[in-house]
Design a protein around this motif. Structure first.
Motif, PDB file in Angstrom:
ATOM      1  N   GLY A 234       4.855  24.014  19.327  1.00 35.15           N
ATOM      2  CA  GLY A 234       3.495  24.394  18.133  1.00 35.15           C
ATOM      3  C   GLY A 234       2.652  25.036  18.836  1.00 35.15           C
ATOM      4  N   ARG A 235       2.111  25.459  18.692  1.00 32.59           N
ATOM      5  CA  ARG A 235       0.866  27.072  19.189  1.00 32.59           C
ATOM      6  C   ARG A 235       0.208  25.727  19.329  1.00 32.59           C
ATOM      7  N   ALA A 236      -0.725  25.637  20.310  1.00 38.80           N
ATOM      8  CA  ALA A 236      -1.534  24.544  21.197  1.00 38.80           C
ATOM      9  C   ALA A 236      -2.775  24.607  19.382  1.00 38.80           C
ATOM     10  N   ALA A 237      -3.371  25.323  19.638  1.00 38.50           N
ATOM     11  CA  ALA A 237      -4.549  24.908  18.219  1.00 38.50           C
ATOM     12  C   ALA A 237      -4.073  24.594  16.806  1.00 38.50           C
ATOM     13  N   GLU A 238      -2.565  24.994  16.168  1.00 36.33           N
ATOM     14  CA  GLU A 238      -2.072  24.245  14.816  1.00 36.33           C
ATOM     15  C   GLU A 238      -2.042  22.397  15.204  1.00 36.33           C
ATOM     16  N   LEU A 239      -1.563  22.214  16.800  1.00 36.08           N
ATOM     17  CA  LEU A 239      -1.365  21.579  16.808  1.00 36.08           C
ATOM     18  C   LEU A 239      -2.243  20.796  17.297  1.00 36.08           C
ATOM     19  N   GLU A 240      -3.307  21.278  17.707  1.00 34.28           N
ATOM     20  CA  GLU A 240      -4.407  20.126  17.336  1.00 34.28           C
ATOM     21  C   GLU A 240      -4.958  19.674  16.061  1.00 34.28           C
ATOM     22  N   ARG A 241      -4.680  20.833  15.393  1.00 37.87           N
ATOM     23  CA  ARG A 241      -5.630  19.916  13.530  1.00 37.87           C
ATOM     24  C   ARG A 241      -4.740  19.472  12.984  1.00 37.87           C
ATOM     25  N   LEU A 242      -3.294  18.824  13.207  1.00 38.10           N
ATOM     26  CA  LEU A 242      -2.790  18.189  12.531  1.00 38.10           C
ATOM     27  C   LEU A 242      -2.762  17.084  13.581  1.00 38.10           C
ATOM     28  N   PRO A 243      -2.698  15.871  11.725  1.00 40.58           N
ATOM     29  CA  PRO A 243      -2.470  14.560  11.567  1.00 40.58           C
ATOM     30  C   PRO A 243      -1.481  14.143  12.405  1.00 40.58           C
ATOM     31  N   PRO A 244      -1.742  12.609  12.820  1.00 40.43           N
ATOM     32  CA  PRO A 244      -0.091  12.218  13.848  1.00 40.43           C
ATOM     33  C   PRO A 244       1.526  11.945  12.324  1.00 40.43           C
ATOM     34  N   PHE A 245       2.342  11.762  12.467  1.00 45.47           N
ATOM     35  CA  PHE A 245       3.487  11.474  11.476  1.00 45.47           C
ATOM     36  C   PHE A 245       3.859   9.911  11.451  1.00 45.47           C
ATOM     37  N   LEU A 246       4.062   9.136  12.806  1.00 49.09           N
ATOM     38  CA  LEU A 246       3.907   8.160  12.681  1.00 49.09           C
ATOM     39  C   LEU A 246       2.563   7.135  13.923  1.00 49.09           C
ATOM     40  N   GLY A 247       2.380   6.719  13.347  1.00 47.30           N
ATOM     41  CA  GLY A 247       1.636   5.763  14.173  1.00 47.30           C
ATOM     42  C   GLY A 247       2.059   4.361  15.013  1.00 47.30           C
ATOM     43  N   GLY A 248       1.216   3.603  15.987  1.00 50.89           N
ATOM     44  CA  GLY A 248       1.917   3.184  16.763  1.00 50.89           C
ATOM     45  C   GLY A 248       1.569   3.038  18.359  1.00 50.89           C
ATOM     46  N   GLY A 249       2.130   2.577  19.357  1.00 51.50           N
ATOM     47  CA  GLY A 249       1.968   2.686  20.609  1.00 51.50           C
ATOM     48  C   GLY A 249       1.659   4.939  21.952  1.00 51.50           C
ATOM     49  N   GLY A 250       0.661   4.993  22.372  1.00 59.22           N
ATOM     50  CA  GLY A 250       1.084   6.459  22.958  1.00 59.22           C
ATOM     51  C   GLY A 250       0.303   7.262  22.215  1.00 59.22           C
ATOM     52  N   MET A 251       0.123   6.795  21.166  1.00 64.73           N
ATOM     53  CA  MET A 251      -0.274   8.162  20.383  1.00 64.73           C
ATOM     54  C   MET A 251      -2.521   7.715  19.905  1.00 64.73           C
ATOM     55  N   ILE A 252      -2.906   6.836  20.427  1.00 67.84           N
ATOM     56  CA  ILE A 252      -4.115   6.176  19.796  1.00 67.84           C
ATOM     57  C   ILE A 252      -4.925   7.029  20.873  1.00 67.84           C
ATOM     58  N   GLY A 253      -5.848   7.445  20.554  1.00 70.78           N
ATOM     59  CA  GLY A 253      -7.490   7.614  21.357  1.00 70.78           C
ATOM     60  C   GLY A 253      -7.656   5.738  21.854  1.00 70.78           C
ATOM     61  N   ARG A 254      -8.220   5.327  20.586  1.00 68.61           N
ATOM     62  CA  ARG A 254      -8.969   3.932  20.643  1.00 68.61           C
ATOM     63  C   ARG A 254      -8.924   3.074  19.201  1.00 68.61           C
ATOM     64  N   VAL A 255      -7.924   2.053  19.579  1.00 71.46           N
ATOM     65  CA  VAL A 255      -7.973   1.011  17.836  1.00 71.46           C
ATOM     66  C   VAL A 255      -8.624   0.422  17.954  1.00 71.46           C
TER      67      VAL A 255
END
Ligand code: PMP
Length: 404
Positions: A234-255
């Motif tokens: 994905g183009r960097a600017a596009e990925l940057e504005r997308l929310p995640p699809f799946l939640g879980g380990g590794g995809m978080i900033g702070r929980v």
């Protein structure tokens, strides 16, 4: 320099140990190359650990190998940065990721443009999005040979269009889509472009920068690499504005108990333990592929395709699906045989040591468009030879003799 398909074939352990096999189903799954197989073995035997979690040396080695693979994929795609490469489980997962993450921002009445020539992987997720979000689907017009009719794009790419999702090459006809006019039409109405590269990525390095698309999806198992891994670029600017699809380990900033923030891309889209060794194998395959003599390999494919098309046209009762001109197609062909079910044809061909696919090819809307329920498909990779084509043609003569 002429290309030696037989010595290329020697780089594929399964083919090297099955000299009598005429494997003509690489569009479904290609054989794994030695470079990828060895890389997976080395990783599993010497660097197996989870990624992004450990601080011991073994885990750091696994991290480094995984991130090296990301760079190798980025190089194959001529991507701006390795951070634009998201590892998924395959093209299907990549497209579903976009359908969810990008689809989240769509409103009822927004439109997604796609074609009837899509694989179900680039069709069903958009129908599911339609059911979830109330978006409308518009179908890009097709010419009689199954190619997208570029002269009538405005019929489907309207000012309400938010995304054009289209295959770079059809897994049924092999027809290669001329993406430039589609990208231009999408840009003119502010829509994004997702390219399904599942078939095209097998036939040489891709240049996402030159294609001008926003998202590009493909699978490892079709590019001579392990299965269970794929890529969403994905183009960097596009990925940057997308929310995640799946939640879980590794995809978080702070929980916290109250809320969660997201990691930046690509991690944001890689919840849970990713397919680590498979990604390493994919990186190794693409690194090796990038160094191959593609102009010679493409000529080899065109030569074999020409031979195959000539032979097919001589067979009674055979109807080719898609364009005849080799310059507009990948080296794969699908066809129907009057009065013969594709599955029966495939079984007879198997007795000749020929492995081809028969069925609806996960493209029922296109089968409907052509007015058939199923087809036989033969697909060529650079390890295929004149002998493979000759075996298929001889087998088909036997099919016609025995079954019609
Ligand atoms: N798109 C196309 C054009 C394909 O040919 C395929 C695989 N047959 C896919 C998408 C889906 O790939 P996968 O099953 O590896 O996710």
């Amino acid at each position: 320099m002429s290309f030696d398909a037989l010595s290329w074939r020697g780089q594929f352990p399964l083919l090297a140990s099955h000299p009598q096999l005429h494997y003509l189903d690489s569009a479904a799954t290609s054989q794994i190359c030695r470079a990828a197989f060895d890389a997976v073995g080395l990783h599993e035997l010497g660097r197996r650990a989870n990624v992004l979690r450990g601080t011991y040396r073994l885990a750091e080695m696994a991290d480094a190998a995984y991130e090296d693979a990301r760079r190798q994929v980025a190089a194959y795609l001529n991507a701006g940065s390795a951070d634009e490469v998201v590892f998924t489980s395959g093209a299907t997962a990549s497209i579903n990721l976009v359908a969810h993450a990008f689809g989240e921002g769509l409103q009822p009445g927004d439109e997604v443009a796609l074609s009837l020539a899509e694989h179900h992987s680039n069709f069903v997720p958009w129908q599911m999005l339609r059911a979830r979000r109330g978006v409308a689907l518009r179908f890009l017009p097709l010419a009689a040979d199954g190619r997208i009719d570029l002269s009538r794009l405005e019929q489907a790419v309207t000012p309400r269009c938010r995304l054009v999702a289209v295959t770079q090459a059809s897994n049924v006809t092999g027809a290669v889509t001329d993406l430039a006019p589609l990208v231009a039409a999408a840009r003119a109405v502010g829509a994004r472009v997702l390219v399904d590269g599942a078939q095209a990525a097998q036939h040489g390095p891709v240049d996402v920068t030159a294609l001008g698309c926003d998202f590009y999806a493909f699978s490892g198992h079709k590019v001579f690499a392990p299965n269970g891994v794929g890529v969403l670029w994905g183009r960097a600017a596009e990925l940057e504005r997308l929310p995640p699809f799946l939640g879980g380990g590794g995809m978080i900033g702070r929980v916290t108990a109250a809320d969660t923030t997201w990691a930046p891309p690509p991690r944001r889209f890689e919840a849970g333990t990713p397919p680590i060794a498979q990604a390493v194998g994919l990186g190794a395959a693409l690194d090796w592929l990038r160094q191959q003599p593609w102009p010679e390999m493409r000529s080899h494919g065109e030569h074999l395709l020409g031979r195959l098309l000539d032979g097919l046209e001589a067979l009674p009762g055979l109807t080719l699906l898609g364009p005849r001109q080799p310059e507009h197609r990948l080296p794969l062909v699908s066809f129907s045989l009057a009065g013969i079910h594709p599955h029966d044809a495939c079984q007879v061909l198997d007795q000749h040591g020929v492995a081809v696919r028969g069925g609806h090819l996960c493209a029922q809307p296109l089968m409907d468009y052509f007015g058939v329920t199923a087809a036989v498909r033969a697909s060529l990779a650079p390890y295929n030879t004149e002998e493979d084509v000759a075996a298929l043609l001889a087998g088909l003569e036997d099919v016609v003799r025995r079954l019609s």
